[in-house]
Design a protein around this motif. Sequence first.
Motif, mmCIF file in Angstrom:
data_model
loop_
_atom_site.group_PDB
_atom_site.id
_atom_site.type_symbol
_atom_site.label_atom_id
_atom_site.label_comp_id
_atom_site.label_asym_id
_atom_site.label_seq_id
_atom_site.Cartn_x
_atom_site.Cartn_y
_atom_site.Cartn_z
ATOM 1 N N GLU A 120 41.474 43.344 45.016
ATOM 2 C CA GLU A 120 42.190 42.480 44.069
ATOM 3 C C GLU A 120 42.327 41.055 44.603
ATOM 4 O O GLU A 120 42.269 40.084 43.836
ATOM 5 C CB GLU A 120 43.587 43.047 43.793
ATOM 6 C CG GLU A 120 44.404 42.233 42.801
ATOM 7 C CD GLU A 120 45.772 42.844 42.517
ATOM 8 O OE1 GLU A 120 46.518 42.263 41.697
ATOM 9 O OE2 GLU A 120 46.090 43.901 43.123
ATOM 10 N N GLU B 111 39.561 46.075 36.550
ATOM 11 C CA GLU B 111 38.885 46.982 37.472
ATOM 12 C C GLU B 111 39.356 46.803 38.914
ATOM 13 O O GLU B 111 39.519 47.781 39.662
ATOM 14 C CB GLU B 111 37.368 46.755 37.396
ATOM 15 C CG GLU B 111 36.539 47.577 38.355
ATOM 16 C CD GLU B 111 36.525 49.067 38.020
ATOM 17 O OE1 GLU B 111 36.120 49.854 38.902
ATOM 18 O OE2 GLU B 111 36.914 49.437 36.894
ATOM 19 N N LEU B 112 39.612 45.568 39.312
ATOM 20 C CA LEU B 112 39.952 45.296 40.717
ATOM 21 C C LEU B 112 41.451 45.291 40.989
ATOM 22 O O LEU B 112 41.868 45.462 42.145
ATOM 23 C CB LEU B 112 39.355 43.950 41.146
ATOM 24 C CG LEU B 112 37.832 43.817 41.066
ATOM 25 C CD1 LEU B 112 37.385 42.491 41.671
ATOM 26 C CD2 LEU B 112 37.127 44.980 41.753
ATOM 27 N N THR B 113 42.255 45.093 39.964
ATOM 28 C CA THR B 113 43.708 45.059 40.147
ATOM 29 C C THR B 113 44.203 46.414 40.670
ATOM 30 O O THR B 113 43.845 47.471 40.153
ATOM 31 C CB THR B 113 44.424 44.724 38.824
ATOM 32 O OG1 THR B 113 44.025 43.415 38.408
ATOM 33 C CG2 THR B 113 45.936 44.744 39.006
ATOM 34 N N GLY B 114 45.031 46.332 41.720
ATOM 35 C CA GLY B 114 45.566 47.553 42.322
ATOM 36 C C GLY B 114 44.693 48.128 43.411
ATOM 37 O O GLY B 114 45.039 49.141 44.021
ATOM 38 N N THR B 115 43.556 47.494 43.696
ATOM 39 C CA THR B 115 42.664 47.931 44.772
ATOM 40 C C THR B 115 42.684 46.889 45.890
ATOM 41 O O THR B 115 43.154 45.772 45.696
ATOM 42 C CB THR B 115 41.215 48.081 44.266
ATOM 43 O OG1 THR B 115 40.632 46.770 44.102
ATOM 44 C CG2 THR B 115 41.170 48.826 42.942
ATOM 45 N N PRO B 116 42.171 47.235 47.067
ATOM 46 C CA PRO B 116 42.097 46.238 48.145
ATOM 47 C C PRO B 116 41.253 45.013 47.787
ATOM 48 O O PRO B 116 41.361 43.975 48.439
ATOM 49 C CB PRO B 116 41.455 47.027 49.293
ATOM 50 C CG PRO B 116 41.794 48.451 49.015
ATOM 51 C CD PRO B 116 41.763 48.575 47.511
ATOM 52 N N ASN C 273 32.255 46.393 48.270
ATOM 53 C CA ASN C 273 32.572 47.105 49.511
ATOM 54 C C ASN C 273 31.370 47.158 50.445
ATOM 55 O O ASN C 273 31.513 47.037 51.667
ATOM 56 C CB ASN C 273 33.069 48.515 49.202
ATOM 57 C CG ASN C 273 34.530 48.533 48.772
ATOM 58 O OD1 ASN C 273 35.364 47.820 49.336
ATOM 59 N ND2 ASN C 273 34.844 49.334 47.763
ATOM 60 N N GLN D 42 32.761 47.574 42.351
ATOM 61 C CA GLN D 42 33.542 47.897 43.547
ATOM 62 C C GLN D 42 32.641 48.334 44.699
ATOM 63 O O GLN D 42 32.824 47.897 45.841
ATOM 64 C CB GLN D 42 34.577 48.987 43.238
ATOM 65 C CG GLN D 42 35.774 48.503 42.453
ATOM 66 C CD GLN D 42 36.978 49.421 42.614
ATOM 67 O OE1 GLN D 42 37.361 49.762 43.731
ATOM 68 N NE2 GLN D 42 37.571 49.811 41.487
ATOM 69 N N GLN D 43 31.678 49.191 44.401
ATOM 70 C CA GLN D 43 30.757 49.646 45.441
ATOM 71 C C GLN D 43 29.935 48.487 45.992
ATOM 72 O O GLN D 43 29.721 48.376 47.207
ATOM 73 C CB GLN D 43 29.827 50.724 44.887
ATOM 74 C CG GLN D 43 28.935 51.375 45.946
ATOM 75 C CD GLN D 43 29.721 52.101 47.010
ATOM 76 O OE1 GLN D 43 30.523 52.968 46.703
ATOM 77 N NE2 GLN D 43 29.514 51.741 48.266
#
Length: 251
Positions: free
Chosen positions: A247, A240-245, A166, A162-163
């Motif tokens: 995704e 890990e990515l589901t539910g985050t921007p 981003n 994620q980091q």
Amino acid sequence: MQKFILLAGRRSGTTLFIDCLNSHPDVFCYKRIFGVEKKIKSPDENRHSSDYFLYRTANLFAIAQYFLSRQASISKFLQTKLDFSKGIKAHGFRVIYSMSNKYPALFKWAGVEKAKVIHLVRENVLKTYISEETAKIHKMHHPKKGDIVSTVKLHINISTIQQTLNNRLHEIEAQRAGCDGLPYLQVTYESFVERRGVESKRVLEFLGVDSDIDLKSDLIKINPSNLEDLVENYQELKSELTGTPLEKLLN
């Protein structure tokens, strides 16, 4: 006669884009005049010292000019590279993000010379990351028609992904902001691949050349489009990515 900069991150489709641009009789874009900042002992087509590095280290005068005024050094160098005597109407060069950060004087040069900026953005930064990592494994960067292409799978570090993604999104925004005040056109890699005719016309009109010419390339994709075919631990990545921007990058 129009000068331009093609700004992009690594593995964002610049080789395809430049190949297409250079299929136009009135356009030429250099790929690597700003790049590797060291002497390569055994250069080849895919790895060699950048032209600017060789220029700025060629003699004592060039070395001194580089340290006294980066902008003067870059301007003098580009005078020798962007030659319109051959009838080229739009002449430019690629600048990857790391070189943009190293040489902010490039954009001061662009302002003085009224150069335009085409910003090629690969919106799916997850696929950009995967493309970079898999290229290191199979050591194939720009295959053409007829080349044998093998698919490799990547195991992604879930704790840092994620980091990583981003940071890449923030870098795109920072590069976009750095072009403020310059004639600017953003093109996404995804739209260029899906709608090449429409996007090519938009680019050529921006450069002020004949936009009714089809742009062509014999390059082919290395990686399949389906992420499940590229990522060993895809289910972990998806969770890990589901539910985050982020995704949306899974699509």
